[in-house]
Write an enzyme that holds these catalytic residues in place. Structure first.
Site, short mmCIF file in Angstrom:
data_model
loop_
_atom_site.label_atom_id
_atom_site.label_comp_id
_atom_site.label_asym_id
_atom_site.label_seq_id
_atom_site.Cartn_x
_atom_site.Cartn_y
_atom_site.Cartn_z
N ALA A 126 -6.29 -6.38 4.31
CA ALA A 126 -4.83 -6.60 4.34
C ALA A 126 -4.53 -8.03 3.92
CB ALA A 126 -4.31 -6.35 5.76
N ASP B 33 -5.25 -19.60 -15.86
CA ASP B 33 -6.39 -18.73 -16.23
C ASP B 33 -7.59 -19.59 -16.61
OD1 ASP B 33 -5.44 -16.16 -15.90
OD2 ASP B 33 -4.81 -15.91 -17.99
N TYR C 101 -3.25 -18.54 -3.62
CA TYR C 101 -4.01 -17.33 -3.28
C TYR C 101 -5.47 -17.69 -2.99
CZ TYR C 101 -6.68 -13.07 -4.10
OH TYR C 101 -7.58 -12.04 -4.00
N SER D 162 -2.12 -10.66 -2.73
CA SER D 162 -3.21 -10.89 -3.69
C SER D 162 -2.78 -11.16 -5.13
CB SER D 162 -4.17 -9.71 -3.66
OG SER D 162 -3.50 -8.55 -4.11
N ASP E 46 1.80 -4.44 11.04
CA ASP E 46 1.52 -5.72 10.40
C ASP E 46 0.20 -6.26 10.95
OD1 ASP E 46 1.66 -8.64 9.95
OD2 ASP E 46 3.73 -8.22 9.35
N GLY F 4 0.83 -1.21 0.00
CA GLY F 4 0.00 0.00 0.00
C GLY F 4 0.86 1.26 0.00
N1 UFG Z 1 -4.49 -10.63 -19.61
C1 UFG Z 1 -3.83 -10.54 -20.80
N2 UFG Z 1 -2.67 -9.80 -20.84
C2 UFG Z 1 -2.17 -9.16 -19.74
C3 UFG Z 1 -2.87 -9.26 -18.51
C4 UFG Z 1 -4.02 -10.01 -18.48
O1 UFG Z 1 -4.24 -11.10 -21.82
O2 UFG Z 1 -1.12 -8.52 -19.85
C5 UFG Z 1 -5.73 -11.41 -19.55
C6 UFG Z 1 -5.66 -12.57 -18.59
O3 UFG Z 1 -5.12 -13.71 -19.20
C7 UFG Z 1 -7.13 -12.73 -18.19
C8 UFG Z 1 -7.69 -11.31 -18.30
O4 UFG Z 1 -6.76 -10.58 -19.08
O5 UFG Z 1 -7.77 -13.52 -19.15
C9 UFG Z 1 -7.83 -10.65 -16.95
O6 UFG Z 1 -6.59 -10.81 -16.24
P1 UFG Z 1 -6.23 -10.02 -14.89
O7 UFG Z 1 -4.85 -10.40 -14.54
O8 UFG Z 1 -6.57 -8.58 -15.09
O9 UFG Z 1 -7.29 -10.59 -13.85
P2 UFG Z 1 -7.57 -12.11 -13.43
O10 UFG Z 1 -8.89 -12.46 -14.04
O11 UFG Z 1 -6.45 -13.01 -13.68
O12 UFG Z 1 -7.60 -11.96 -11.85
C10 UFG Z 1 -8.69 -11.53 -11.13
C11 UFG Z 1 -8.23 -10.86 -9.86
C12 UFG Z 1 -7.52 -11.87 -8.97
C13 UFG Z 1 -8.41 -13.04 -8.73
C14 UFG Z 1 -8.86 -13.62 -10.04
C15 UFG Z 1 -9.83 -14.73 -9.84
O13 UFG Z 1 -7.39 -9.79 -10.16
O14 UFG Z 1 -7.22 -11.27 -7.74
O15 UFG Z 1 -9.49 -12.62 -10.83
O16 UFG Z 1 -9.60 -15.72 -10.79
F1 UFG Z 1 -7.77 -13.99 -8.05
#
Ligand code: UFG
Length: 317
Positions: free
Chosen positions: A70, A278, A137, A73, A51, A36
């Site tokens: 907190a 993913d 996570y 993530s 903490d 943060g």
């Molecule tokens: N993506 C890309 N290129 C990038 C970044 C992301 O293609 O540079 C894609 C990812 O593959 C995914 C989508 O964009 O398909 C969204 O990705 P994010 O990383 O933005 O978000 P996530 O869906 O992976 O993650 C979110 C939350 C996490 C949580 C998760 C649950 O941010 O905290 O959903 O599955 F755990």
């Protein structure tokens, strides 16, 4: 109410702290500033740099409740350093719950995640869906959900877990600022701002309409509003779980198009391989929180979320 916001110097915690202050609550932020930022703590909040493991130093009987953000993530980091996630998210929350029990504080709203569900069998995902996290996570957040259930039953805690899908946007000058950015919208906007050359699309061969992954994006201001409803709704002896999304999915390609419309920048992309872990599609059913707490998102449009995130980024350039 007099409320403690753990992680209130982070992205979502700072927006919730700001909305609590706007609603005339008294707010104390506890944050160790490991991810943060001190200047993300809204003016008007008391700040304690500590903490989460040291919660007992801060929690006193005059608090009405806690909003607990907190945590560590990042999915990828959780696979490389699982011990950090068990220690901070699980042992840290246990220390907080011990402190709440000793002080007699009976309300907690917990920042849970869609990652507790893992790869869904059906979409949209409601709260009865099986929980099968695919990373540490998600496991650590699910472990806390289970701890809250036990604490409610055994000791009368009133707990609400909010399972967020993909959070975006900014509110009141507070937005997303990660040292290492991994999320789609901020990365697309970093390209538009000239901080990166291009964006890599993680796979175009998914079983989705345009071949890219589909996610359910929720505006951080709408998400924060759900926390204000939840803290009022905590009932001693009960642990409730609510999903928070818009119920509509946008593909990676659609999000990039939105970023192009909002910024006027071409945002060059390269298609790369799939990112391990993913799921193809994650879309929430938020019917339960709409029906039980009357929650309604005010900003479901992806262009509004992207525009608010863009304004936040430009305000800091
Ligand atoms: N993506 C890309 N290129 C990038 C970044 C992301 O293609 O540079 C894609 C990812 O593959 C995914 C989508 O964009 O398909 C969204 O990705 P994010 O990383 O933005 O978000 P996530 O869906 O992976 O993650 C979110 C939350 C996490 C949580 C998760 C649950 O941010 O905290 O959903 O599955 F755990």
């Amino acid at each position: 109410m007099k409320l403690l916001v753990t992680g209130g110097a982070g992205y979502i915690g700072s927006v919730v702290a700001a909305q609590l202050l706007e609603a005339d609550h008294e707010v104390t932020v506890l944050d160790d500033l490991s991810t943060g930022h001190r200047d993300a703590v809204p003016a008007g909040a008391h700040f304690v740099e500590a903490d989460i493991a040291d919660s007992a130093k801060v929690v006193t009987a005059d608090f009405d409740g806690v909003l607990h953000f907190a945590a560590k993530s990042l999915v990828g980091e959780s696979q490389q350093r699982p011990e950090l996630y068990w220690r901070t998210n699980v042992a840290g929350t246990l220390a907080l719950l011990d402190a709440l029990r000793h002080a007699g504080v009976r309300r907690i709203v917990f920042s849970s995640t869609a990652a507790t569900y893992g790869e869904p069998d059906t979409v949209p995902i409601d709260e009865t869906a099986p929980t099968a996290p695919t990373n540490t996570y998600g496991h650590s957040k699910l472990a806390v959900d289970r701890m809250l259930g036990g604490e409610a039953l055994a000791h009368g805690l009133g707990a609400v877990s909010l399972r967020y899908f993909n959070v975006a946007g900014a509110h009141g000058g507070f937005g997303e600022r990660h040292a290492v950015e991994t999320h789609l919208i901020p990365i697309a906007l970093q390209v538009a701002a000239g901080e990166r050359e291009q964006l890599v699309v993680y796979g175009e061969d998914w079983p989705t309409p345009d071949g890219t992954c589909v996610r359910d994006y929720i505006h951080v201001a709408d998400l924060a509003g759900a926390h204000l409803l939840a803290v009022q709704a905590c009932e001693p002896g009960s642990h409730r779980i609510y999903n928070l999304g818009n119920g509509a999915g946008f593909s990676v390609r659609e999000v990039i198009e939105a970023a192009r419309r909002v910024t006027g920048h071409p945002i060059p992309v390269e298609v790369g391989p799939r990112r391990p872990g993913d799921p193809a599609v994650l879309v929430a059913s938020s019917e339960r929180i709409r029906a039980e707490l009357g929650w309604e998102p005010a900003h479901p449009e992806i262009d509004v979320m992207v525009a608010d995130a863009w304004e936040f980024i430009r305000s800091r350039m």
